[in-house]
Design a protein around this motif. Sequence first.
Motif, mmCIF file in Angstrom:
data_model
loop_
_atom_site.group_PDB
_atom_site.id
_atom_site.type_symbol
_atom_site.label_atom_id
_atom_site.label_comp_id
_atom_site.label_asym_id
_atom_site.label_seq_id
_atom_site.Cartn_x
_atom_site.Cartn_y
_atom_site.Cartn_z
ATOM 1 N N VAL A 11 0.823 -1.207 0.000
ATOM 2 C CA VAL A 11 0.000 0.000 0.000
ATOM 3 C C VAL A 11 0.860 1.261 0.000
ATOM 4 C CG1 VAL A 11 -1.684 1.336 1.312
ATOM 5 C CG2 VAL A 11 -1.980 -1.113 1.080
ATOM 6 N N ILE A 12 1.947 1.255 0.769
ATOM 7 C CA ILE A 12 2.734 2.493 0.845
ATOM 8 C C ILE A 12 3.704 2.647 -0.325
ATOM 9 C CG2 ILE A 12 2.536 2.724 3.348
ATOM 10 C CD1 ILE A 12 5.398 1.701 3.547
ATOM 11 N N ALA A 13 3.892 1.581 -1.099
ATOM 12 C CA ALA A 13 4.880 1.614 -2.188
ATOM 13 C C ALA A 13 4.736 2.809 -3.145
ATOM 14 C CB ALA A 13 4.841 0.301 -2.957
ATOM 15 N N PRO A 14 3.502 3.180 -3.559
ATOM 16 C CA PRO A 14 3.409 4.273 -4.541
ATOM 17 C C PRO A 14 4.079 5.566 -4.083
ATOM 18 C CG PRO A 14 1.307 3.164 -4.361
ATOM 19 C CD PRO A 14 2.192 2.571 -3.306
ATOM 20 N N PHE A 15 4.167 5.778 -2.771
ATOM 21 C CA PHE A 15 4.779 7.020 -2.301
ATOM 22 C C PHE A 15 6.265 7.082 -2.645
ATOM 23 C CE2 PHE A 15 6.475 9.922 0.980
ATOM 24 C CZ PHE A 15 5.742 11.034 0.616
ATOM 25 N N TRP A 46 -2.843 8.831 -6.186
ATOM 26 C CA TRP A 46 -2.235 7.502 -6.037
ATOM 27 C C TRP A 46 -0.914 7.602 -5.253
ATOM 28 C CZ3 TRP A 46 2.202 5.455 -8.855
ATOM 29 C CH2 TRP A 46 2.416 4.084 -8.641
ATOM 30 N N TRP A 86 -0.127 10.182 -3.098
ATOM 31 C CA TRP A 86 -0.228 10.822 -1.790
ATOM 32 C C TRP A 86 -1.165 10.114 -0.821
ATOM 33 C CZ3 TRP A 86 3.062 14.141 0.295
ATOM 34 C CH2 TRP A 86 3.961 14.753 -0.567
ATOM 35 N N THR A 87 -2.055 9.242 -1.316
ATOM 36 C CA THR A 87 -2.887 8.478 -0.391
ATOM 37 C C THR A 87 -2.031 7.591 0.528
ATOM 38 O OG1 THR A 87 -4.687 8.546 -1.975
ATOM 39 C CG2 THR A 87 -4.880 6.947 -0.212
ATOM 40 N N PRO A 88 -0.992 6.937 0.018
ATOM 41 C CA PRO A 88 -0.134 6.159 0.926
ATOM 42 C C PRO A 88 0.486 7.007 2.045
ATOM 43 C CG PRO A 88 0.339 5.585 -1.334
ATOM 44 C CD PRO A 88 -0.616 6.734 -1.383
ATOM 45 N N PHE A 89 0.821 8.249 1.710
ATOM 46 C CA PHE A 89 1.383 9.138 2.735
ATOM 47 C C PHE A 89 0.359 9.375 3.841
ATOM 48 C CE2 PHE A 89 1.887 13.567 4.234
ATOM 49 C CZ PHE A 89 3.144 13.474 4.794
ATOM 50 N N LEU A 136 -0.134 6.176 5.870
ATOM 51 C CA LEU A 136 0.962 5.857 6.794
ATOM 52 C C LEU A 136 0.864 6.710 8.059
ATOM 53 C CD1 LEU A 136 3.388 4.022 6.862
ATOM 54 C CD2 LEU A 136 4.737 5.795 5.776
ATOM 55 N N ILE A 137 0.577 7.998 7.883
ATOM 56 C CA ILE A 137 0.497 8.900 9.027
ATOM 57 C C ILE A 137 -0.725 8.581 9.876
ATOM 58 C CG2 ILE A 137 0.214 11.328 9.654
ATOM 59 C CD1 ILE A 137 2.331 11.847 7.801
ATOM 60 N N MET A 185 -3.505 -0.829 -5.123
ATOM 61 C CA MET A 185 -2.508 0.245 -4.987
ATOM 62 C C MET A 185 -1.190 -0.143 -5.654
ATOM 63 S SD MET A 185 -3.845 2.805 -3.463
ATOM 64 C CE MET A 185 -2.551 3.857 -2.819
ATOM 65 N N ILE A 238 2.679 -0.533 -10.149
ATOM 66 C CA ILE A 238 4.091 -0.892 -9.999
ATOM 67 C C ILE A 238 4.318 -2.311 -10.512
ATOM 68 C CG2 ILE A 238 5.956 -1.183 -8.326
ATOM 69 C CD1 ILE A 238 4.373 0.864 -6.581
ATOM 70 N N MET A 298 12.612 2.027 -3.349
ATOM 71 C CA MET A 298 11.440 1.471 -2.665
ATOM 72 C C MET A 298 11.889 0.585 -1.512
ATOM 73 S SD MET A 298 8.242 -0.251 -4.497
ATOM 74 C CE MET A 298 8.044 1.184 -5.509
ATOM 75 N N TRP A 307 10.849 1.179 2.342
ATOM 76 C CA TRP A 307 10.196 0.214 3.210
ATOM 77 C C TRP A 307 10.932 0.095 4.543
ATOM 78 C CZ3 TRP A 307 9.083 -3.833 -1.222
ATOM 79 C CH2 TRP A 307 7.894 -3.449 -1.856
ATOM 80 N N VAL A 323 7.418 9.110 8.652
ATOM 81 C CA VAL A 323 6.338 9.773 9.379
ATOM 82 C C VAL A 323 6.910 10.860 10.271
ATOM 83 C CG1 VAL A 323 4.512 9.453 11.069
ATOM 84 C CG2 VAL A 323 4.892 7.730 9.320
#
Lengths: 311, 271
Positions: free
Chosen positions: A125-129, A181, A183-186, A189-190, B22, B26, B251, B255, B262
């Motif tokens: 999920v966070i990969a796109p960031f 796509w 910025w949603t992962p950002f 994550l927060i 998502m 990729i 990437m 990770w 954050v």
Amino acid sequence: MTQQTIILPTPATPIAPPAPGRKFSPAKLLLTPSVAMLGLWMIVPLVMTLYFSVIRYNLLSPDQTGFVGLDNYRYLLEDPAFWPSIGHTLVLIVSVLLISVVGGTLMAVLFDQKFPGRGIARLFVIAPFFVMPTVGALIWKNMILHPVYGLWSHLFRLVGLEPIDWLADYPLWSIIVMVAWQWTPFAFLILLTSLQSLDQEQREAAQLDGAGPVRIFIHITLPHLKRAIAVVVMIESIFLLSIFAEIFTATAGGPGTETTNLPYLVYSIGLQQFDIGIASAGGVIAVILANIVSIFLVRMLAKNLRGEYDQ
Amino acid sequence: MTTANMRQIGVGILGWGVALVMFLPILIIGVTAFKTEQDAYALSLIFTPTLDSFREVFERSHYSTFVYNSMAVSIISTLLSLVIAVPAAYSMAFFPNRKTQKLLLWMLSTKMMPAVGVLIPIYLLAKNTGLLDSVPGLIIVYTLMNLPIAVWMAFTYFNEVPKEILEAARIDGANAWQEIWHLLLPTTLPGLSSTALLLIILSWNEAFWSLNLSSVNAAPLTVFIASYSNPEGLFWAKLSAASFLAVAPIMAVGWVAQKQLVRGMTFGAVK
């Protein structure tokens, strides 16, 4: 309700207070490079932008110079692309904020539950960031939204629909999807980080009292996330105000000026038409817009620094 | 099967569904990179994997130059940011005064200035000093761009060092240098290295300044990939191979450094 989400450390008590009355202070000396460089980085270009915005300065006609007052601003405001570009900038910021905050919150709630392989799914999920914006723009443009070969066209043909040329017919929305796509992962994550600091006992107590998941979400989860959402909104606004690479790569501001936002307009006036004066006026307007957002952010960080949220 | 189990399975399907959606874009370049140019447009998963596209990317373009530029710019700017930021953070964490908090806020606020507001003067300055389209030019911009984040993160890590340890060392007769070298650096090294990782990610993926300040000589991967956007560059397999190599390493770094991301990007406002 606990406000443990946001804790900024207050500076530590000095171990060895600097000797009083001493002129030479090593502490100050250590600070100087950072302060001087950031000061130069911030003030010099800003003053130059302001100065250029009130003079006639076009790289193509270098003999025309001189103070022109607010003429550059007038030309900019009369540019048929200007107001649309402000509109595109705002639509882009607001839409991406909505998608990323709503999507990010729902995904954070989902990933706060245990399920098999959660850790790996979370990485996906966070990969796109972490994808560079130019790569992201080209994947979407060529492989997903392409009218002939794109994934959507394949899917549309599969169910017997006429494929859509997304970038030609819905250019701004295509850009919004690409940026959302990333910025949603950002946001996810927060918000997930904030959610994981939520007191489990509070939720369990509410469950025992017979509160359903929706009521727990509205009365416990959302209030807890309030501050994290505010942070996401402010930080994303600042980045989204400067969205450039996706537009540059995927649409070059077009078709026409349909995806030209303020940064792209400034780039196009300044570095393609070489009118430094008018482009600088656009830069000043961007700075004013950013300041409106950052005043709130700085005020909030200042409160944190003073430890007002530390109970 | 119990309802709790059913629920977990439902959540799992939903969670993995979201994750795959998502990740799909990729995944597409990850798969297309190993196809031939003819197979690339089919979006099929049945094909014979080949490394031809990777080979061609390296042979036909100056791909290694772009990789080199990306690496030089992100690594050197990260090191410079840290070298400038760490002393400042040390000073603010251990010798604070009345102005420290204001100073810290001011540093963070420089990060909030939109790049487009200073694009024109920075471009002209770079042009007039010969730094336009040069690696040092990009390094300078990236160093300054990341400096506030570096100061902030180093500050928070220094602040977490228990003061008792430093006092004990001082009583044992350690001088300032020994204190920094033997105590502070070892205890904050994990934090400082994750700061470095975050800065590398940010500068590796930075595309506003790279697109505006470089074209040929200093172009990093962001600029090279953008050059595929013109119609004659529609070679999906090669585009995918080039993108895959540009994205995969960073990437992996991302990770590893997600927690620090954050912390660094919200300036500690969310933990």
